[in-house]
Design an enzyme around this catalytic site. Sequence first.
Site, PDB file in Angstrom:
ATOM      1  N   SER A 100     -67.233  -6.415 -13.471  1.00 52.71           N
ATOM      2  CA  SER A 100     -66.584  -5.643 -12.409  1.00 52.71           C
ATOM      3  C   SER A 100     -66.571  -4.170 -12.792  1.00 52.71           C
ATOM      4  O   SER A 100     -66.127  -3.810 -13.880  1.00 52.71           O
ATOM      5  CB  SER A 100     -65.147  -6.125 -12.209  1.00 52.71           C
ATOM      6  OG  SER A 100     -65.108  -7.383 -11.587  1.00 52.71           O
ATOM      7  N   LYS A 107     -57.221  -8.790  -1.643  1.00 51.43           N
ATOM      8  CA  LYS A 107     -56.795  -7.829  -2.664  1.00 51.43           C
ATOM      9  C   LYS A 107     -56.604  -6.462  -2.008  1.00 51.43           C
ATOM     10  O   LYS A 107     -57.394  -5.546  -2.209  1.00 51.43           O
ATOM     11  CB  LYS A 107     -57.836  -7.769  -3.784  1.00 51.43           C
ATOM     12  CG  LYS A 107     -58.024  -9.080  -4.532  1.00 51.43           C
ATOM     13  CD  LYS A 107     -59.033  -8.950  -5.647  1.00 51.43           C
ATOM     14  CE  LYS A 107     -58.489  -8.152  -6.791  1.00 51.43           C
ATOM     15  NZ  LYS A 107     -59.398  -8.114  -7.951  1.00 51.43           N
ATOM     16  N   ARG A 122     -62.527 -19.059  -9.678  1.00 53.98           N
ATOM     17  CA  ARG A 122     -61.529 -18.049 -10.041  1.00 53.98           C
ATOM     18  C   ARG A 122     -60.142 -18.675  -9.999  1.00 53.98           C
ATOM     19  O   ARG A 122     -59.654 -19.068  -8.941  1.00 53.98           O
ATOM     20  CB  ARG A 122     -61.609 -16.867  -9.069  1.00 53.98           C
ATOM     21  CG  ARG A 122     -60.762 -15.663  -9.443  1.00 53.98           C
ATOM     22  CD  ARG A 122     -61.013 -14.545  -8.439  1.00 53.98           C
ATOM     23  NE  ARG A 122     -60.415 -13.282  -8.851  1.00 53.98           N
ATOM     24  CZ  ARG A 122     -59.183 -12.897  -8.533  1.00 53.98           C
ATOM     25  NH1 ARG A 122     -58.408 -13.685  -7.803  1.00 53.98           N
ATOM     26  NH2 ARG A 122     -58.728 -11.729  -8.931  1.00 53.98           N
TER      27      ARG A 122
END
Length: 217
Positions: free
Chosen positions: A109, A139, A40
């Site tokens: 997601s 997050k 990522r």
Amino acid sequence: MNELIRGLYAIADTHLLPHQDLGNAVALALLGGASLIQYRDKSQEEKRRYQEAKSLQQICRQHQVPLIINDDTLLAAEIGADGVHLGRDDLAPSSARQILGADAIIGVSCYNELARAIAAEQAGADYVAFGRFFPSRTKPEAIQASLELLREARKKLKLPIVAIGGITTENAPQVIEAGANAVAIIGGLFKSQDIRATAAAYQQQFLSQHLPAPHSF
């Protein structure tokens, strides 16, 4: 495919990991038993991203573990990665499938939206991810999902379910019991003092729990 999406799903996020430590950190996670690795990187540094992804692909292949690329279907195709993980603003699963081929692992997601997960399954996704389930340092603003959502999703979906967001070795049994086939971990793994031991501790949660099996196709 169902058996591949099971256990610890380690997300190597370059926002948290120094670039020079990336390969070593992923290797330690794999030695600890990680079942999947996701690369990522949200930057626009195409050359570095290609080099890092290609390096991680080599490490993952040594351990016979799939490498998934976050968001970037074209990068996944360019390096021959095992799959891609798609967010709300990325390609549709069917479009990613056309680019990556029938054998690619495509994840989506779904935040806290069961309808989105059902649509992803119908569009040919191989797994869906829900979360966050617990407070997350990585997050903190992420959408909240519930354990009841996992239970309902397990009843309605045939494909594997990944849980993400604030999952620790202490609370992982809650999402596993509710229906998660895998847990996606970022900071809880790669910011730990002993990545290999932490990976093994997460993986142990699946060995000690009665896993909910996805429906057979």
